[in-house]
Design a protein around this motif. Structure first.
Motif, PDB file in Angstrom:
ATOM      1  N   THR A   1       0.803  -1.233   0.000  1.00 14.05           N
ATOM      2  CA  THR A   1       0.000   0.000   0.000  1.00 14.05           C
ATOM      3  C   THR A   1       0.833   1.279   0.000  1.00 14.05           C
ATOM      4  O   THR A   1       0.274   2.379   0.072  1.00 14.05           O
ATOM      5  N   GLY A   2       2.134   1.169  -0.089  1.00 10.61           N
ATOM      6  CA  GLY A   2       2.952   2.375  -0.063  1.00 10.61           C
ATOM      7  C   GLY A   2       4.390   2.085  -0.446  1.00 10.61           C
ATOM      8  O   GLY A   2       4.763   0.933  -0.711  1.00 10.61           O
ATOM      9  N   PRO A   3       5.241   3.116  -0.456  1.00  8.04           N
ATOM     10  CA  PRO A   3       6.630   2.956  -0.890  1.00  8.04           C
ATOM     11  C   PRO A   3       7.504   2.280   0.165  1.00  8.04           C
ATOM     12  O   PRO A   3       7.141   2.200   1.346  1.00  8.04           O
ATOM     13  N   VAL A   4       8.647   1.808  -0.280  1.00  9.58           N
ATOM     14  CA  VAL A   4       9.597   1.172   0.620  1.00  9.58           C
ATOM     15  C   VAL A   4      10.104   2.186   1.639  1.00  9.58           C
ATOM     16  O   VAL A   4      10.252   3.377   1.361  1.00  9.58           O
ATOM     17  N   GLN A   5      10.365   1.673   2.841  1.00  7.55           N
ATOM     18  CA  GLN A   5      10.847   2.513   3.927  1.00  7.55           C
ATOM     19  C   GLN A   5      12.120   1.928   4.519  1.00  7.55           C
ATOM     20  O   GLN A   5      12.230   0.702   4.679  1.00  7.55           O
ATOM     21  N   LEU A   6      13.064   2.798   4.823  1.00  7.36           N
ATOM     22  CA  LEU A   6      14.297   2.391   5.490  1.00  7.36           C
ATOM     23  C   LEU A   6      14.400   3.087   6.834  1.00  7.36           C
ATOM     24  O   LEU A   6      14.041   4.266   6.967  1.00  7.36           O
ATOM     25  N   GLN A   7      14.879   2.352   7.812  1.00  5.71           N
ATOM     26  CA  GLN A   7      15.141   2.945   9.117  1.00  5.71           C
ATOM     27  C   GLN A   7      16.489   2.445   9.615  1.00  5.71           C
ATOM     28  O   GLN A   7      16.703   1.240   9.746  1.00  5.71           O
ATOM     29  N   TYR A   8      17.404   3.372   9.833  1.00  3.40           N
ATOM     30  CA  TYR A   8      18.725   3.018  10.339  1.00  3.40           C
ATOM     31  C   TYR A   8      18.633   2.906  11.860  1.00  3.40           C
ATOM     32  O   TYR A   8      18.489   3.906  12.564  1.00  3.40           O
ATOM     33  N   ILE A   9      18.723   1.673  12.348  1.00  2.08           N
ATOM     34  CA  ILE A   9      18.481   1.394  13.758  1.00  2.08           C
ATOM     35  C   ILE A   9      19.680   1.771  14.625  1.00  2.08           C
ATOM     36  O   ILE A   9      19.565   2.474  15.628  1.00  2.08           O
ATOM     37  N   SER A  10      20.840   1.275  14.254  1.00  2.00           N
ATOM     38  CA  SER A  10      22.049   1.549  15.033  1.00  2.00           C
ATOM     39  C   SER A  10      23.266   1.369  14.140  1.00  2.00           C
ATOM     40  O   SER A  10      23.194   0.722  13.095  1.00  2.00           O
ATOM     41  N   SER A  11      24.344   1.958  14.538  1.00  2.00           N
ATOM     42  CA  SER A  11      25.574   1.825  13.745  1.00  2.00           C
ATOM     43  C   SER A  11      26.758   1.565  14.656  1.00  2.00           C
ATOM     44  O   SER A  11      26.804   2.024  15.798  1.00  2.00           O
ATOM     45  N   MET A  12      27.695   0.781  14.131  1.00  2.00           N
ATOM     46  CA  MET A  12      28.941   0.494  14.837  1.00  2.00           C
ATOM     47  C   MET A  12      30.097   0.937  13.953  1.00  2.00           C
ATOM     48  O   MET A  12      29.874   1.579  12.926  1.00  2.00           O
TER      49      MET A  12
ATOM     50  N   ASP B   1      32.094  -0.575  11.880  1.00  2.00           N
ATOM     51  CA  ASP B   1      32.179  -1.066  10.506  1.00  2.00           C
ATOM     52  C   ASP B   1      30.881  -1.640   9.969  1.00  2.00           C
ATOM     53  O   ASP B   1      30.842  -2.206   8.886  1.00  2.00           O
ATOM     54  N   SER B   2      29.780  -1.520  10.724  1.00  2.00           N
ATOM     55  CA  SER B   2      28.510  -2.077  10.260  1.00  2.00           C
ATOM     56  C   SER B   2      27.333  -1.244  10.774  1.00  2.00           C
ATOM     57  O   SER B   2      27.469  -0.459  11.712  1.00  2.00           O
ATOM     58  N   THR B   3      26.183  -1.462  10.131  1.00  2.00           N
ATOM     59  CA  THR B   3      24.969  -0.720  10.489  1.00  2.00           C
ATOM     60  C   THR B   3      23.776  -1.662  10.471  1.00  2.00           C
ATOM     61  O   THR B   3      23.641  -2.484   9.562  1.00  2.00           O
ATOM     62  N   GLU B   4      22.911  -1.539  11.478  1.00  2.00           N
ATOM     63  CA  GLU B   4      21.681  -2.328  11.509  1.00  2.00           C
ATOM     64  C   GLU B   4      20.561  -1.504  10.874  1.00  2.00           C
ATOM     65  O   GLU B   4      20.333  -0.353  11.250  1.00  2.00           O
ATOM     66  N   ILE B   5      19.875  -2.101   9.905  1.00  2.00           N
ATOM     67  CA  ILE B   5      18.869  -1.390   9.120  1.00  2.00           C
ATOM     68  C   ILE B   5      17.592  -2.223   9.041  1.00  2.00           C
ATOM     69  O   ILE B   5      17.642  -3.461   8.996  1.00  2.00           O
ATOM     70  N   MET B   6      16.469  -1.536   9.036  1.00  2.00           N
ATOM     71  CA  MET B   6      15.193  -2.200   8.832  1.00  2.00           C
ATOM     72  C   MET B   6      14.614  -1.713   7.503  1.00  2.00           C
ATOM     73  O   MET B   6      14.469  -0.505   7.283  1.00  2.00           O
ATOM     74  N   VAL B   7      14.313  -2.661   6.607  1.00  2.00           N
ATOM     75  CA  VAL B   7      13.692  -2.361   5.320  1.00  2.00           C
ATOM     76  C   VAL B   7      12.252  -2.851   5.390  1.00  2.00           C
ATOM     77  O   VAL B   7      11.992  -3.987   5.794  1.00  2.00           O
ATOM     78  N   GLY B   8      11.292  -2.001   5.018  1.00  2.00           N
ATOM     79  CA  GLY B   8       9.899  -2.394   5.171  1.00  2.00           C
ATOM     80  C   GLY B   8       8.989  -1.927   4.053  1.00  2.00           C
ATOM     81  O   GLY B   8       9.293  -0.955   3.347  1.00  2.00           O
ATOM     82  N   LEU B   9       7.879  -2.633   3.903  1.00  2.00           N
ATOM     83  CA  LEU B   9       6.824  -2.274   2.962  1.00  2.00           C
ATOM     84  C   LEU B   9       5.484  -2.347   3.694  1.00  2.00           C
ATOM     85  O   LEU B   9       5.219  -3.324   4.409  1.00  2.00           O
ATOM     86  N   PRO B  10       4.611  -1.350   3.532  1.00  2.00           N
ATOM     87  CA  PRO B  10       3.286  -1.413   4.156  1.00  2.00           C
ATOM     88  C   PRO B  10       2.377  -2.370   3.388  1.00  2.00           C
ATOM     89  O   PRO B  10       2.348  -2.350   2.149  1.00  2.00           O
ATOM     90  N   VAL B  11       1.657  -3.218   4.124  1.00  2.00           N
ATOM     91  CA  VAL B  11       0.770  -4.207   3.508  1.00  2.00           C
ATOM     92  C   VAL B  11      -0.587  -4.172   4.206  1.00  2.00           C
ATOM     93  O   VAL B  11      -0.747  -3.570   5.269  1.00  2.00           O
TER      94      VAL B  11
END
Length: 247
Positions: A144-155, A157-167
């Protein structure tokens, strides 16, 4: 462009320059430079009986003939106070981006969480999006909508990310896919077009907006990409909205 200094600030906007210097508690000297020359004012700021409203009393030295001319022309709306008010309320001119307050609706999100090595973030985000699109197609989920990214935390040399789509509904979870409900409410939305790496300027502008308006962010910012066009790299051109729930 606004430049903050201790005890005052300076704004340059085309041919207009406003320099403000604090001289006491609620008292300021203001110097306006434009095509017609330099004008100096003294202003006193006092609280209003109405919440969120501030009174500004402006005085200016002038000879009698100039004062009469101002009255004839009725240029009250041309004084710096009106220009400064309009400037500060125009988010694109003051902060450099269009920023607006809106109310978001509740959404059901199909998401994939991942930890990416920093130099592979964009590639991994695109891979995660493709996986979610394939999963939704297999499970016959309506997006029902565009892709969304949320950068949760970063270290380092790496980053935790959440990729989502509304359904519209939940199906059985797949490997690496889960569902979450997002609460509706007040959000601040900023609009950005340009190289992906330059979006940090919008992050900075919106943080300043929140501070200036005594607002507090409730979660990490969310990036929404038009037409699901995630960047291939930091140099890719993007069209995105930055969404920050606030209170």
């Amino acid at each position: 462009m606004a430049t903050n200094k201790t005890g005052g600030f300076r704004i340059e906007d085309g041919l207009l320059t406003v320099a403000l210097k604090q001289t006491g508690l609620g008292a300021f000297d203001v110097e306006i430079t434009n095509s017609s020359g330099v004008n100096k004012y003294t202003c006193f700021v006092t609280a209003s009986d109405t919440m969120g409203i501030t009174k500004v009393n402006v005085s200016r030295k002038a000879n009698v003939f100039k004062y009469i001319w101002w009255l004839i022309r009725d240029t009250r709306k041309e004084t710096f106070a009106y220009k400064l008010k309009n400037y500060l309320e125009d988010t694109q001119r003051y902060y450099g981006f269009v920023i607006s307050k809106q109310v978001a609706k509740e959404q059901l999100m199909m998401v994939s969480r991942q930890k990416s090595v920093n130099n592979n973030i964009c590639l991994n985000n695109r891979t995660a999006l493709k996986y979610l699109l394939d999963f939704s197609s297999t499970k016959k989920l309506k997006i029902t909508g565009p892709v969304q990214l949320q950068y949760i935390s970063s270290m380092k040399d790496s980053t935790e990310i959440m990729v989502g789509l509304p359904v519209t509904k939940k199906q059985k979870k797949g490997a690496g896919v889960e569902y979450m409900d997002t609460h509706g409410g007040k959000v601040l939305i900023g609009y950005f077009k340009g190289k992906y790496k330059d979006r940090q300027k919008l992050y900075t502008a919106m943080s300043l907006y929140l501070a200036d308006h005594y607002l507090h962010d409730q979660t990490k910012p969310i990036e929404k990409f038009k037409d699901n066009q995630l960047p291939y790299s930091d140099e890719s051109a993007v069209d995105l909205q930055l969404v920050i729930p606030y209170a």
